[in-house]
Design an enzyme around this catalytic site. Structure first.
Site, PDB file in Angstrom:
ATOM      1  N   CYS A  39       0.814  -1.228   0.000  1.00 28.75           N
ATOM      2  CA  CYS A  39       0.000   0.000   0.000  1.00 28.75           C
ATOM      3  C   CYS A  39       0.845   1.274   0.000  1.00 28.75           C
ATOM      4  O   CYS A  39       0.408   2.306  -0.488  1.00 28.75           O
ATOM      5  CB  CYS A  39      -0.933   0.003   1.200  1.00 28.75           C
ATOM      6  SG  CYS A  39      -2.029  -1.408   1.181  1.00 28.75           S
ATOM      7  N   HIS A  47      -3.752   7.042   1.105  1.00 22.45           N
ATOM      8  CA  HIS A  47      -3.949   5.742   0.447  1.00 22.45           C
ATOM      9  C   HIS A  47      -5.377   5.299   0.754  1.00 22.45           C
ATOM     10  O   HIS A  47      -5.825   5.362   1.901  1.00 22.45           O
ATOM     11  CB  HIS A  47      -2.937   4.728   0.966  1.00 22.45           C
ATOM     12  CG  HIS A  47      -3.359   3.316   0.722  1.00 22.45           C
ATOM     13  ND1 HIS A  47      -3.660   2.849  -0.542  1.00 22.45           N
ATOM     14  CD2 HIS A  47      -3.558   2.274   1.576  1.00 22.45           C
ATOM     15  CE1 HIS A  47      -4.017   1.575  -0.447  1.00 22.45           C
ATOM     16  NE2 HIS A  47      -3.974   1.197   0.821  1.00 22.45           N
ATOM     17  N   ASN A  78      -9.925  -0.518  -2.765  1.00 21.30           N
ATOM     18  CA  ASN A  78      -8.522  -0.303  -2.402  1.00 21.30           C
ATOM     19  C   ASN A  78      -7.654  -0.878  -3.526  1.00 21.30           C
ATOM     20  O   ASN A  78      -7.626  -2.091  -3.732  1.00 21.30           O
ATOM     21  CB  ASN A  78      -8.257  -1.021  -1.066  1.00 21.30           C
ATOM     22  CG  ASN A  78      -6.826  -0.933  -0.604  1.00 21.30           C
ATOM     23  OD1 ASN A  78      -5.927  -0.604  -1.370  1.00 21.30           O
ATOM     24  ND2 ASN A  78      -6.604  -1.242   0.665  1.00 21.30           N
TER      25      ASN A  78
HETATM   26  O1  UT7 Z   1      -4.585  -1.292   2.283  1.00 17.33           O
HETATM   27  C1  UT7 Z   1      -4.311  -2.457   2.972  1.00 17.33           C
HETATM   28  C2  UT7 Z   1      -4.452  -2.232   4.388  1.00 17.33           C
HETATM   29  N1  UT7 Z   1      -5.686  -2.812   4.855  1.00 17.33           N
HETATM   30  C3  UT7 Z   1      -6.490  -2.091   5.602  1.00 17.33           C
HETATM   31  O2  UT7 Z   1      -6.265  -0.946   5.838  1.00 17.33           O
HETATM   32  C4  UT7 Z   1      -7.688  -2.811   6.191  1.00 17.33           C
HETATM   33  C5  UT7 Z   1      -7.961  -2.298   7.568  1.00 17.33           C
HETATM   34  N2  UT7 Z   1      -9.068  -2.992   8.177  1.00 17.33           N
HETATM   35  C6  UT7 Z   1     -10.335  -2.854   7.752  1.00 17.33           C
HETATM   36  O3  UT7 Z   1     -10.574  -2.114   6.816  1.00 17.33           O
HETATM   37  C7  UT7 Z   1     -11.426  -3.566   8.490  1.00 17.33           C
HETATM   38  O4  UT7 Z   1     -10.866  -4.250   9.583  1.00 17.33           O
HETATM   39  C8  UT7 Z   1     -12.232  -4.562   7.610  1.00 17.33           C
HETATM   40  C9  UT7 Z   1     -13.077  -3.784   6.622  1.00 17.33           C
HETATM   41  C10 UT7 Z   1     -11.283  -5.484   6.865  1.00 17.33           C
HETATM   42  C11 UT7 Z   1     -13.133  -5.422   8.454  1.00 17.33           C
HETATM   43  O5  UT7 Z   1     -14.006  -4.603   9.186  1.00 17.33           O
HETATM   44  P1  UT7 Z   1     -14.181  -4.796  10.746  1.00 17.33           P
HETATM   45  O6  UT7 Z   1     -15.196  -3.833  11.162  1.00 17.33           O
HETATM   46  O7  UT7 Z   1     -12.830  -4.678  11.377  1.00 17.33           O
HETATM   47  O8  UT7 Z   1     -14.762  -6.251  10.854  1.00 17.33           O
HETATM   48  P2  UT7 Z   1     -14.157  -7.557  11.548  1.00 17.33           P
HETATM   49  O9  UT7 Z   1     -12.995  -8.074  10.762  1.00 17.33           O
HETATM   50  O10 UT7 Z   1     -13.953  -7.270  12.995  1.00 17.33           O
HETATM   51  O11 UT7 Z   1     -15.371  -8.570  11.374  1.00 17.33           O
HETATM   52  C12 UT7 Z   1     -16.633  -8.332  11.982  1.00 17.33           C
HETATM   53  C13 UT7 Z   1     -17.600  -9.383  11.485  1.00 17.33           C
HETATM   54  C14 UT7 Z   1     -17.077 -10.805  11.592  1.00 17.33           C
HETATM   55  O12 UT7 Z   1     -18.148 -11.642  11.927  1.00 17.33           O
HETATM   56  P3  UT7 Z   1     -18.380 -12.111  13.448  1.00 17.33           P
HETATM   57  O13 UT7 Z   1     -17.157 -12.854  13.830  1.00 17.33           O
HETATM   58  O14 UT7 Z   1     -18.577 -10.850  14.230  1.00 17.33           O
HETATM   59  O15 UT7 Z   1     -19.615 -12.956  13.348  1.00 17.33           O
HETATM   60  C15 UT7 Z   1     -16.639 -11.117  10.188  1.00 17.33           C
HETATM   61  O16 UT7 Z   1     -16.678 -12.496   9.894  1.00 17.33           O
HETATM   62  O17 UT7 Z   1     -17.893  -9.172  10.094  1.00 17.33           O
HETATM   63  C16 UT7 Z   1     -17.690 -10.399   9.380  1.00 17.33           C
HETATM   64  N3  UT7 Z   1     -17.254 -10.068   8.036  1.00 17.33           N
HETATM   65  C17 UT7 Z   1     -18.116  -9.845   7.031  1.00 17.33           C
HETATM   66  N4  UT7 Z   1     -19.441  -9.869   6.972  1.00 17.33           N
HETATM   67  C18 UT7 Z   1     -20.018  -9.592   5.779  1.00 17.33           C
HETATM   68  C19 UT7 Z   1     -15.986  -9.917   7.568  1.00 17.33           C
HETATM   69  N5  UT7 Z   1     -16.014  -9.589   6.270  1.00 17.33           N
HETATM   70  C20 UT7 Z   1     -17.317  -9.551   5.916  1.00 17.33           C
HETATM   71  C21 UT7 Z   1     -17.962  -9.270   4.695  1.00 17.33           C
HETATM   72  N6  UT7 Z   1     -19.306  -9.290   4.688  1.00 17.33           N
HETATM   73  N7  UT7 Z   1     -17.296  -8.950   3.577  1.00 17.33           N
END
Ligand code: UT7
Length: 349
Positions: free
Chosen positions: A114, A276, A306
């Protein structure tokens, strides 16, 4: 000593729009979840067989070179940033050199994910300042769509990423109030596995055993590529999203402030921050933390997702095309991502 200026800029995104609803055909997700957590509405996917990371880079570079008022034969160095190269080796730089019929110039690939574009820009800046080169092409391009896990297992990663390319031509300038003032590069490898694609690789389970204990050892690292890797979906990127998010909102403001302080400037002087495009929520958090107005931060992740090394040149080019970046404006580019690596560049347009 001259500074470096962006003499030409271009971007290319594939025509194929892939919406959040389109994602639902492949995995358990929803438009609501994706928009709420990331801000993304849609992203572009390259033509599966007709486009590559390099061909998209060529399209962006062609525009940047034309806008710089030069030809591909005038380019004297290529720096190509990507994490999704056409080949494991050689890099995309030489493929672009060949495709654009350039002279037998140097071509360097940068693998900083990134923050790859800002790293690449920083390297180019040093070569311009020392007088070694006069026309450097810096490209960021990604074809993520080819290498994502489109099952529900991979949904936290796959919904985020999109394809596209951006490019700039860097040239020396002695005009006062123009050019790159400084660049700032950082890394912390202690979290290398938090956002990573382990395979194929030569790690032979070094690092990975210790850091990623939950995976089946047979599936990773015993060979360069194995059937077990395929069966256990170990040829896809892995990410601990919340851990990346937490570090990103700490390091973005830090590296932006570092650039401003180094030059005796403040956020009041800033015309535009181009972060970014990792996640709209990260950009909003940074904006709030730094007390920046809406018109001081440019985001387009809603349309493109992204695009890793391509996101900053795409956003910068789009902002410039919309007339939001004018001669003399103070612009800050800032990135954070896998490695972890993070970086900023402060420049007068
Ligand atoms: O440029 C590269 C650098 N990367 C980043 O900057 C990414 C930084 N992180 C993020 O953007 C966020 O952490 C994400 C968008 C990847 C994830 O969002 P979050 O609010 O942190 O969600 P989480 O990973 O804590 O997951 C929450 C829930 C989980 O379910 P449970 O365990 O609570 O039942 C996940 O399984 O959301 C679920 N989940 C989804 N649900 C529907 C994860 N991905 C998805 C999805 N659709 N695509």
């Amino acid at each position: 000593m001259p500074l470096s200026k962006i003499a030409g800029i271009g971007f290319y995104v594939p025509a194929n729009v892939f919406t959040n609803d389109d994602m639902k055909q492949y995995m358990d997700t929803s438009d609501e979840w994706i928009q709420e957590r990331t801000g993304i509405k849609e992203r572009r996917y390259a033509d599966r067989l007709g486009e590559t990371t390099t061909t998209m880079g060529v399209k962006a570079a062609t525009i940047a070179i034309e806008r710089a008022g030069i030809t591909p034969q005038d380019i004297d160095f290529i720096i190509f940033a990507t994490l999704s190269p056409d080949y494991y080796f050689p890099g995309c730089g030489v493929l672009l050199q060949r495709a654009m019929k350039m002279k037998e110039i140097g071509a360097l690939d940068v693998r900083n994910q990134c923050s790859g574009f800002v790293y690449a820009l920083s390297v180019a800046d040093q070569f311009i300042k020392t007088g070694m080169y006069k026309n450097i092409l810096v490209v960021g391009s990604e074809k993520h769509s080819f290498g994502l896990d489109f099952s529900t297992r991979g949904r936290n990663v796959s919904v985020i990423f999109g394809d596209g390319a951006g490019a700039v031509v860097l040239q020396p300038t002695t005009k006062s109030g123009q050019g790159i003032l400084s660049t700032h590069l950082h890394s912390d490898g202690s979290s290398a596995e938090i956002l990573a694609m382990y395979n194929p690789g030569t790690h032979a389970n070094h690092w990975v055993n210790e850091k990623v204990g939950s995976f089946d050892e047979a599936a990773i690292g015993q060979q360069f590529i194995s059937h077990a890797m395929i069966d256990e979906a170990q040829l896809f990127p892995n990410m601990d999203g919340p851990a990346v998010f937490k570090k990103a909102i700490e390091k973005f403001p830090e590296v932006i402030n570092e650039a401003l302080q180094k030059n005796g400037l403040t956020t009041n002087d800033l015309k535009l921050l181009i972060p970014h495009q990792a996640n709209l929520r990260i950009a909003q958090f940074v904006q709030h933390r730094m007390k920046l107005r809406d018109d001081q931060v440019y985001n387009n992740i809603q349309q493109y997702g992204n695009t890793t090394a391509a996101s900053i040149p795409i956003a910068l080019c789009e902002a410039w095309e919309k007339g939001l970046v004018k001669e003399g404006d103070l612009i800050c580019l800032a990135a954070f991502g896998s490695g972890f690596t993070w970086a900023s560049a402060l420049l007068h347009w």
